[in-house]
Design a protein around this motif. Structure first.
Motif, PDB file in Angstrom:
ATOM      1  N   SER A 200       0.834  -1.209   0.000  1.00 50.16           N
ATOM      2  CA  SER A 200       0.000   0.000   0.000  1.00 50.16           C
ATOM      3  C   SER A 200       0.863   1.251   0.000  1.00 50.16           C
ATOM      4  N   ASN A 201       1.977   1.219   0.710  1.00 50.49           N
ATOM      5  CA  ASN A 201       2.896   2.347   0.712  1.00 50.49           C
ATOM      6  C   ASN A 201       3.564   2.496  -0.648  1.00 50.49           C
ATOM      7  N   THR A 202       3.922   1.361  -1.263  1.00 51.92           N
ATOM      8  CA  THR A 202       4.498   1.387  -2.608  1.00 51.92           C
ATOM      9  C   THR A 202       3.520   1.990  -3.603  1.00 51.92           C
ATOM     10  N   GLU A 203       2.241   1.660  -3.466  1.00 56.00           N
ATOM     11  CA  GLU A 203       1.225   2.189  -4.374  1.00 56.00           C
ATOM     12  C   GLU A 203       1.102   3.706  -4.238  1.00 56.00           C
ATOM     13  N   ARG A 204       1.201   4.211  -3.016  1.00 52.65           N
ATOM     14  CA  ARG A 204       1.151   5.662  -2.814  1.00 52.65           C
ATOM     15  C   ARG A 204       2.348   6.335  -3.470  1.00 52.65           C
ATOM     16  N   MET A 205       3.514   5.732  -3.362  1.00 54.75           N
ATOM     17  CA  MET A 205       4.708   6.296  -3.987  1.00 54.75           C
ATOM     18  C   MET A 205       4.586   6.255  -5.508  1.00 54.75           C
ATOM     19  N   ARG A 206       4.035   5.168  -6.029  1.00 53.85           N
ATOM     20  CA  ARG A 206       3.851   5.031  -7.477  1.00 53.85           C
ATOM     21  C   ARG A 206       2.935   6.129  -8.010  1.00 53.85           C
ATOM     22  N   ALA A 207       1.925   6.483  -7.246  1.00 56.30           N
ATOM     23  CA  ALA A 207       0.962   7.507  -7.673  1.00 56.30           C
ATOM     24  C   ALA A 207       1.600   8.882  -7.801  1.00 56.30           C
ATOM     25  N   ASN A 208       2.719   9.091  -7.102  1.00 50.75           N
ATOM     26  CA  ASN A 208       3.402  10.392  -7.147  1.00 50.75           C
ATOM     27  C   ASN A 208       4.502  10.451  -8.200  1.00 50.75           C
ATOM     28  N   ILE A 209       4.611   9.425  -9.017  1.00 53.44           N
ATOM     29  CA  ILE A 209       5.571   9.417 -10.117  1.00 53.44           C
ATOM     30  C   ILE A 209       4.824   9.743 -11.404  1.00 53.44           C
ATOM     31  N   PRO A 210       5.209  10.762 -12.144  1.00 55.14           N
ATOM     32  CA  PRO A 210       4.477  11.126 -13.362  1.00 55.14           C
ATOM     33  C   PRO A 210       4.254   9.970 -14.323  1.00 55.14           C
ATOM     34  N   LEU A 211       5.211   9.053 -14.466  1.00 55.24           N
ATOM     35  CA  LEU A 211       5.031   7.915 -15.365  1.00 55.24           C
ATOM     36  C   LEU A 211       4.187   6.798 -14.744  1.00 55.24           C
TER      37      LEU A 211
END
Length: 257
Positions: A200-211
């Motif tokens: 879930s933390n990884t998913e939040r970080m992924r959401a903040n990456i433009p790609l």
């Protein structure tokens, strides 16, 4: 890109980015001398390279100690008779706040991530200067030189220091025709991501990456092999950021464009 008959030493090859770097250099024709602290995973990388038709050997070493850095370089030269590229990729980053940080954690982080860079440069330069074009390369990070994360102050300090070392070493070794560069990964899909939390933390970080995705280890390897080419001979003292655009937004709203 073509590295036939080139000898490449890569550290931290047991998994993730280091394994990808070793595999890519091998796929491009290099003889790869791999260095890792853990024998089982380090040998597995060599086995994968050999199964793919490449040439590689494994050397076990704990790089927080200078003598093992020296042994690694000398063993690579003894094995292959030369040294053309050194990639110091190995790193440690215990996830701990400043208030709880132990002297042992701090020393290990600085020793492997930063001090070993000095020792690899010092020990390998006599061999790299004999190469047709010597390359000294490092895996840095966006954490430290450009951004920060709670719990990684020691890691950030080591990588910020590493970038400073890259620039200074590039000046000192330019007279030998040896270039010194690095790659700054952002969030990359490796086993080490487990240090940063659950899915879930990884998913939040992924959401903040433009790609909208994490990087792949092979994408760091691609940047690293470019810096090792003859064509990159006029690039020195630099680092390439590979982060999916994560550093670009001025604020979170920019991601909603």
């Amino acid at each position: 890109m073509e590295f036939s008959d080139k000898v490449v030493l890569v550290t931290g090859t047991g998994q993730g980015i280091g394994r990808a770097i070793a595999e890519r250099f091998s796929a491009l024709g290099a003889k790869v001398f791999t260095v890792s602290r853990t024998a089982s995973s380090g040998q597995q990388t060599v086995d994968l390279i050999r199964q793919a038709g490449g040439e590689a050997v494994f050397h076990q070493a704990d790089l927080q100690h200078r003598e093992y850095v020296e042994q690694s370089v000398k063993a690579a030269v003894a094995e292959y008779g030369a040294l053309d590229v050194v990639v110091h990729n190995a790193a440690v980053f215990p996830f701990v706040g400043i208030e709880e940080l132990s002297e042992e954690d701090l020393e290990q982080t600085l020793a492997v991530n930063l001090k070993a860079a000095f020792w690899f440069a010092q020990v390998s330069i006599p061999f790299l200067r004999q190469s047709e074009y010597g390359r000294l390369l490092f895996t840095s990070s966006v954490t430290g030189p450009r951004v920060s994360m709670p719990g990684l102050s020691h890691y950030a300090a080591s990588k910020a220091g590493l970038n400073g070392f890259i620039r200074s070493a590039a000046l000192e070794f330019a007279k030998f025709g040896v270039t010194v560069n690095g790659v700054e990964p952002g969030l990359i899909k490796t086993p080490a991501m487990a240090n940063l939390g659950d899915e879930s933390n990884t998913e939040r970080m992924r959401a903040n990456i433009p790609l909208k995705r994490l990087g792949e280890p092979g994408e760091i390897a691609a940047a690293m092999t470019y810096l090792a080419t003859r064509e990159a001979g006029f690039v020195t003292g630099q680092t390439i950021v590979v982060d999916g655009g994560a550093l670009l937004p001025e604020n979170p709203e920019a991601l909603e464009w």
